[in-house]
Write an enzyme that holds these catalytic residues in place. Structure first.
Site, mmCIF file in Angstrom:
data_model
loop_
_atom_site.group_PDB
_atom_site.id
_atom_site.type_symbol
_atom_site.label_atom_id
_atom_site.label_comp_id
_atom_site.label_asym_id
_atom_site.label_seq_id
_atom_site.Cartn_x
_atom_site.Cartn_y
_atom_site.Cartn_z
ATOM 1 N N ARG A 1 -8.616 0.182 4.547
ATOM 2 C CA ARG A 1 -7.681 1.141 3.972
ATOM 3 C C ARG A 1 -6.360 0.483 3.605
ATOM 4 N NH1 ARG A 1 -5.861 4.990 7.647
ATOM 5 N NH2 ARG A 1 -4.684 5.690 5.831
ATOM 6 N N CYS B 1 -3.857 13.983 12.317
ATOM 7 C CA CYS B 1 -3.858 12.539 12.139
ATOM 8 C C CYS B 1 -4.016 11.891 13.497
ATOM 9 C CB CYS B 1 -2.555 12.089 11.488
ATOM 10 S SG CYS B 1 -2.438 10.306 11.252
ATOM 11 N N ARG C 1 2.163 14.727 12.342
ATOM 12 C CA ARG C 1 2.716 14.390 11.027
ATOM 13 C C ARG C 1 2.690 15.599 10.087
ATOM 14 N NH1 ARG C 1 -0.237 8.845 9.324
ATOM 15 N NH2 ARG C 1 1.566 8.565 8.006
ATOM 16 N N LYS D 1 0.826 -1.203 0.000
ATOM 17 C CA LYS D 1 0.000 0.000 0.000
ATOM 18 C C LYS D 1 0.864 1.258 0.000
ATOM 19 C CE LYS D 1 -1.621 1.988 3.812
ATOM 20 N NZ LYS D 1 -1.811 3.440 3.969
ATOM 21 N N ASN D 2 1.850 1.317 0.898
ATOM 22 C CA ASN D 2 2.639 2.536 1.054
ATOM 23 C C ASN D 2 3.460 2.851 -0.182
ATOM 24 O OD1 ASN D 2 1.649 2.930 3.614
ATOM 25 N ND2 ASN D 2 3.429 2.046 4.660
ATOM 26 N N ASP E 1 4.940 0.717 11.861
ATOM 27 C CA ASP E 1 3.673 0.169 11.377
ATOM 28 C C ASP E 1 3.435 -1.272 11.835
ATOM 29 O OD1 ASP E 1 2.887 2.484 10.184
ATOM 30 O OD2 ASP E 1 3.287 1.849 8.132
#
Length: 422
Positions: free
Chosen positions: A400, A117, A122, A22-23, A308
């Site tokens: 997501r 966030c 961030r 995803k990233n 993460d």
């Protein structure tokens, strides 16, 4: 809203295929704005975040077409708008990264600030400071960044005051079409940085040093099109590896890049798992009749332990034999999963950026609330090992970033299903 229902206490056995990252996929999609030729991405994950970004790119003039399970075609022959509105950008922070490509391609951009966030402020200050080094004029007004480079961008020197993955990626995209050489120092070294550089280079960019702290970029006049495969998702890989360690059994993860998680494998071995590294697959085995061992962990920029995966690792430590200390060094306010885990019987005490986890013999299923993407999957892992039934609410966070989570866990023996919301 949908929820995930999990029946705990079942070991996991079988194979789980790993999706594209995803990233990385999000940044490759934004970088496709840099060329007027067609880009085809294979190994593309199907996620809420990629579809959010596809909607925004469509507003800017890009055709985004999905083919089959994991192919996406992107083509922006003309930039029809240089405005990324608040209603789009607020849904997903990575949308902010269209700023640099728009500037490089169209000479101007008006992009909403992404706002706060749940896991910390961030800020995008580093992004803007870097982009200004390439000759862009930047103004902030009414919650928007107005950026101008009517005469084109020029190469510049950026020395990041601290490591930032997002700012490094944004600077790389912006500099790809700038005139002359750009140098990025104290750059992030994550595999997603390397993937973006490989993507851009495959279409004509000249980027050297990605994966090190110094990246050099020689600007080119234009980029071509073509096909590129998204790198496997190391966070999904690590998540399922931690889940297998927690639940016990034997799970093989396929389509991985095991070298991207060298900081994780020794910790899982210390926790009692047997890890078999086989190039593009990893096998995780642990006897489900005994508890994992407690292990201390601290998050660090790559190649350190990924932030993460911190929430997932904490879920594993809740049932470990002994006490562990988990230190979060990347984001503030990233222990919001701890109170929810405590609702399931965990013993976690948070003090600033440090959490002490005293393992318990078993967790107890309970209704819990997801607060962010990684926190939500930590609750799923806790549900896999808890006695009784766990209901994880607000699972739109999961959608997501995790593709077909219930299906992948179900195929290795987990009792997990989605319950539609009202």
């Amino acid at each position: 809203m949908d929820s995930i229902i999990i029946g705990g206490g079942k070991p996991l056995n079988g194979d789980i295929p790993i999706s594209g990252a995803k990233n990385s996929a999000l940044k490759l999609m934004a970088a496709a704005l840099l060329t007027d030729e067609k880009i085809t991405l294979t190994n593309m994950p199907r996620l809420r975040d990629t579809r959010f970004l596809a909607d925004l790119l469509g507003d800017l003039g890009m055709a985004v077409d999905e083919e089959g399970d994991n192919v996406t075609h992107l083509h922006a022959p003309h930039i029809t708008s240089t405005v990324a509105p608040y209603d789009r950008v607020r849904k997903m922070r990575a949308s902010f990264n269209v700023l640099g490509p728009l500037l490089a391609r169209a000479g101007k951009a008006e992009v909403s600030l992404p706002g706060g966030c749940a896991i910390g402020a961030r800020p995008v200050d580093l992004h803007l400071q870097a982009i200004s080094r390439f000759g862009a004029a930047i103004e902030l007004s009414a919650g928007y960044v107005h950026a101008f480079a009517p005469d084109g961008l020029r190469g510049g020197h950026v020395n990041f005051p601290f490591v930032s993955v997002g700012a490094t990626e944004h600077a790389m995209m912006t500099a790809a079409l700038a005139k002359g050489e750009s140098v990025l120092e104290n750059a992030a070294r994550e595999p997603e940085i390397v993937d973006l550089a490989d993507f851009l280079n495959s279409f004509g960019a000249k980027i050297e040093g990605a994966g090190t702290s110094t990246i050099r970029i020689e600007g080119v006049e234009r980029l071509s099109g073509g096909t590129y495969s998204v790198v496997p998702d190391r966070i999904e890989t690590g998540t399922f590896a931690i889940a297998a360690t927690a639940a016990g059994g034997k799970v093989r993860l396929t389509g991985v890049r095991e070298e991207h998680l060298h900081a994780l494998w020794p910790l899982l071995e210390a926790a009692g798992a047997e890890i078999g590294l086989n190039g593009d697959s990893v096998t995780i085995s642990r006897d489900p009749s005994s508890r994992p061992h407690s292990v201390d962990m601290a998050t660090q920029p790559y190649p350190g332990f990924p932030t993460d995966l911190q929430a997932q690792f904490m879920a594993l430590m809740t049932i470990a034999d002994g006490a562990s200390v988990i230190r979060e060094n990347i984001f503030e306010n990233r222990f919001m999963h701890a109170p929810e885990l405590n609702r399931m019987g965990a013993n976690i005490r948070v003090d600033g950026n440090e959490a002490v986890v005293r393992g318990v013999e078993s967790l107890v299923g309970a209704p819990v609330m997801a607060t962010d993407l990684r926190a939500s999957v930590s609750l799923v892992i806790a549900g896999l090992v808890a006695e009784g039934q766990t209901q994880v609410n607000r699972v739109y966070h999961l959608d997501r970033g995790f593709e077909r989570l219930e299906e992948k866990l179900g195929r290795v023996g987990a009792e997990v299903r989605r319950a539609p919301g009202e």
